[in-house]
Design a protein around this motif. Sequence first.
Motif, PDB file in Angstrom:
ATOM      1  N   VAL A 154     -51.717  37.125  12.979  1.00 42.53           N
ATOM      2  CA  VAL A 154     -51.822  37.666  14.341  1.00 42.53           C
ATOM      3  C   VAL A 154     -52.594  36.646  15.174  1.00 42.53           C
ATOM      4  CG1 VAL A 154     -52.618  39.571  15.779  1.00 42.53           C
ATOM      5  CG2 VAL A 154     -51.916  40.008  13.422  1.00 42.53           C
ATOM      6  N   LEU A 155     -51.905  36.075  16.142  1.00 42.52           N
ATOM      7  CA  LEU A 155     -52.548  35.079  17.014  1.00 42.52           C
ATOM      8  C   LEU A 155     -53.341  35.822  18.088  1.00 42.52           C
ATOM      9  CD1 LEU A 155     -52.817  32.083  17.977  1.00 42.52           C
ATOM     10  CD2 LEU A 155     -50.821  32.516  19.424  1.00 42.52           C
ATOM     11  N   VAL A 157     -53.857  23.167  17.189  1.00 40.51           N
ATOM     12  CA  VAL A 157     -53.925  24.077  18.328  1.00 40.51           C
ATOM     13  C   VAL A 157     -52.536  24.323  18.926  1.00 40.51           C
ATOM     14  CG1 VAL A 157     -54.351  22.396  20.147  1.00 40.51           C
ATOM     15  CG2 VAL A 157     -55.495  24.609  20.190  1.00 40.51           C
ATOM     16  N   LEU A 158     -51.540  23.593  18.432  1.00 38.15           N
ATOM     17  CA  LEU A 158     -50.157  23.846  18.857  1.00 38.15           C
ATOM     18  C   LEU A 158     -49.423  24.743  17.863  1.00 38.15           C
ATOM     19  CD1 LEU A 158     -49.035  20.336  20.146  1.00 38.15           C
ATOM     20  CD2 LEU A 158     -49.369  22.416  21.492  1.00 38.15           C
ATOM     21  N   GLY A 159     -50.115  25.128  16.800  1.00 44.68           N
ATOM     22  CA  GLY A 159     -49.486  26.003  15.815  1.00 44.68           C
ATOM     23  C   GLY A 159     -48.697  25.247  14.760  1.00 44.68           C
ATOM     24  N   LEU A 165     -57.219  32.159  15.380  1.00 46.95           N
ATOM     25  CA  LEU A 165     -58.022  32.068  16.609  1.00 46.95           C
ATOM     26  C   LEU A 165     -58.203  30.623  17.054  1.00 46.95           C
ATOM     27  CD1 LEU A 165     -59.862  34.106  18.347  1.00 46.95           C
ATOM     28  CD2 LEU A 165     -61.744  33.059  17.113  1.00 46.95           C
ATOM     29  N   PRO A 166     -57.879  30.318  18.317  1.00 47.95           N
ATOM     30  CA  PRO A 166     -58.243  28.991  18.819  1.00 47.95           C
ATOM     31  C   PRO A 166     -59.735  29.039  19.158  1.00 47.95           C
ATOM     32  CG  PRO A 166     -57.129  30.267  20.530  1.00 47.95           C
ATOM     33  CD  PRO A 166     -57.218  31.156  19.328  1.00 47.95           C
ATOM     34  N   SER A 167     -60.404  27.914  19.072  1.00 42.58           N
ATOM     35  CA  SER A 167     -61.845  27.842  19.323  1.00 42.58           C
ATOM     36  C   SER A 167     -62.625  28.234  18.068  1.00 42.58           C
ATOM     37  CB  SER A 167     -62.286  28.704  20.501  1.00 42.58           C
ATOM     38  OG  SER A 167     -63.668  28.594  20.686  1.00 42.58           O
ATOM     39  N   LEU A 168     -63.897  27.988  18.151  1.00 43.48           N
ATOM     40  CA  LEU A 168     -64.758  28.068  16.960  1.00 43.48           C
ATOM     41  C   LEU A 168     -65.525  29.383  16.922  1.00 43.48           C
ATOM     42  CD1 LEU A 168     -66.368  26.280  14.725  1.00 43.48           C
ATOM     43  CD2 LEU A 168     -67.995  26.009  16.568  1.00 43.48           C
ATOM     44  N   PHE A 216     -54.303  25.895  26.417  1.00 43.14           N
ATOM     45  CA  PHE A 216     -53.787  26.583  25.228  1.00 43.14           C
ATOM     46  C   PHE A 216     -52.490  27.288  25.628  1.00 43.14           C
ATOM     47  CE2 PHE A 216     -53.692  30.188  22.200  1.00 43.14           C
ATOM     48  CZ  PHE A 216     -53.616  29.431  21.040  1.00 43.14           C
ATOM     49  N   PHE A 217     -51.426  27.050  24.842  1.00 45.63           N
ATOM     50  CA  PHE A 217     -50.111  27.541  25.224  1.00 45.63           C
ATOM     51  C   PHE A 217     -49.546  28.467  24.141  1.00 45.63           C
ATOM     52  CE2 PHE A 217     -50.963  23.391  27.047  1.00 45.63           C
ATOM     53  CZ  PHE A 217     -50.825  23.675  28.402  1.00 45.63           C
ATOM     54  N   PRO A 218     -49.833  29.782  24.267  1.00 45.29           N
ATOM     55  CA  PRO A 218     -49.455  30.715  23.204  1.00 45.29           C
ATOM     56  C   PRO A 218     -47.959  30.716  22.889  1.00 45.29           C
ATOM     57  CG  PRO A 218     -50.652  31.849  24.977  1.00 45.29           C
ATOM     58  CD  PRO A 218     -50.565  30.422  25.373  1.00 45.29           C
ATOM     59  N   GLU A 219     -47.117  30.510  23.919  1.00 47.17           N
ATOM     60  CA  GLU A 219     -45.664  30.553  23.668  1.00 47.17           C
ATOM     61  C   GLU A 219     -45.278  29.441  22.699  1.00 47.17           C
ATOM     62  OE1 GLU A 219     -47.077  30.318  26.649  1.00 47.17           O
ATOM     63  OE2 GLU A 219     -46.811  32.365  27.414  1.00 47.17           O
ATOM     64  N   ILE A 220     -45.837  28.258  22.927  1.00 45.26           N
ATOM     65  CA  ILE A 220     -45.525  27.121  22.044  1.00 45.26           C
ATOM     66  C   ILE A 220     -46.085  27.391  20.641  1.00 45.26           C
ATOM     67  CG2 ILE A 220     -45.949  24.645  21.653  1.00 45.26           C
ATOM     68  CD1 ILE A 220     -46.001  24.309  24.680  1.00 45.26           C
ATOM     69  N   VAL A 221     -47.288  27.926  20.603  1.00 42.18           N
ATOM     70  CA  VAL A 221     -47.915  28.204  19.300  1.00 42.18           C
ATOM     71  C   VAL A 221     -47.063  29.201  18.515  1.00 42.18           C
ATOM     72  CG1 VAL A 221     -49.959  29.138  18.149  1.00 42.18           C
ATOM     73  CG2 VAL A 221     -50.230  27.732  20.187  1.00 42.18           C
TER      74      VAL A 221
END
Length: 412
Positions: free
Chosen positions: A120-121, A94-96, A211-214, A130-135
């Motif tokens: 494409v995130l 989840v951190l990429g 995609l994060p999550s299921l 959830f931290f998109p910048e870090i991912v």
Amino acid sequence: MWDAIVVGGGLAGWIAGIRAAQRGKKVLLITEGVGTLFYFSGIFDYGEVENLRHLPKHPYTLFNSQAVAQGKRFVQEICPEYVVKDTPQSALTVLGTVRRGDLMPRNMVLPDRQEPCKLVLLVPEGLKDFFPEIVMANLAREFPGWQVSEKRMQVAALAEWTRLGKSVSSIDYANIWRSEEGQIALAHEIDEIKRRHQQAGKTQERLVVVLPSLVTEYFDASRTKPYQKEFSLPILEMSSFVPSPHGRYFAEYLKHVFSDLGGELMLGARAVSFNGASTTENQVKSCPELTVHSMGKSLCLKGEKFIIATGGLLGGGIKVGMVRQSIRESVFDLPLFVPKGWSDPRFLAPQPFAQIGVETDEWLRPLDPENGKLVWDNVHVAGRMLAHWDPWTQKCGGGVSITSGYAAAELI
Ligand SMILES: Cc1cc2nc3c(=O)[nH]c(=O)nc-3n(C[C@H](O)[C@H](O)[C@H](O)COP(=O)(O)OP(=O)(O)OC[C@H]3O[C@@H](n4cnc5c(N)ncnc54)[C@H](O)[C@@H]3O)c2cc1C
């Protein structure tokens, strides 16, 4: 009388219960809670099985390679979305970052690194922790030469939550993807990504939505409909984080598989002790009755055999009192292996307390670590309750639980 009573509805208990029921046994599973599946990443880790087998008394010393492989195949049999390969596969955290894993759902397996593609995130608005910048930074570093971009999305159903500033957990999102409204929103978003890509004239490029999550519905609990909507692009799911949607839906799914096979369930019930035991100096004891507290009542349940899968210290199967010496297995009062020093002040070092648990013979029957004597001949121990292993530093949590749960069921 049940052929087997399984105590504990975590990974090991469910695997044991399902396998025993599949073998035609009359099984009752009693559980107080959901166990550590709450934290489950969605990926089962087996660790370096052959190396771990050389560690003294490690649970893997009790099983040969065939037994380990059988357990793996069983998971795939009951949940076909799980992919079994000879070599470990990779998935996105989840951190990429990229992590390996031994058994994971199809939608989590990373595409072949040799064939570059565009990632494409998709960032669902307000997703908690959830931290998109870090991912994004990690994805760029992990996949040099691949194109990585980000798209934020809003879900109308959550407009009120967002207005109130309420954060949305990954389970909330997983639930939304299971609603018709959520599915339509997600499908629309993915179509939009595809359309833009085509507009830019990049039709040859492989495009994958991260995609994060299921989203995959391999855990369609009701199993009344072929659930998964066809999306116009492949989705790569990131591993789960707490509270784990994979764990929640997986536990739900296992419950249904077990019930469908005729297994009986007691949820929210706590096994407290067993009684009716005959104890003599020279005889192995027997334990025909288990006392269970359920809905304010105390019940005495009779079984031929018992599988104890109550999860050790974290699962609630081992209790530590105010004094450290008062550590005890909470149902069968089994003697425990307890290392001399419990903790290591170095935060990331292996922690000795992880090794606390029940020692067993090769039939997973409990032994007294003081003298090696058999304690009960009709009790089998599985999962985290076993002594001499560490799921964190050895990365074998799922592997030991699945293998021992399956093996325990074969002994019923
Ligand atoms: C934070 C965390 C994350 C992890 N992530 C992963 C991962 O991603 N992949 C992986 O392979 N492994 C992972 N593991 C390890 C893995 O979850 C465990 O090794 C494994 O799930 C243990 O399963 P178990 O069934 O033995 O115990 P548990 O999952 O702890 O289940 C024990 C069950 O017994 C019940 N119980 C306890 N006492 C009683 C009682 N007296 N009466 C009735 N019921 C009782 C509990 O309510 C619970 O349902 C993780 C572990 C932790 C702690």
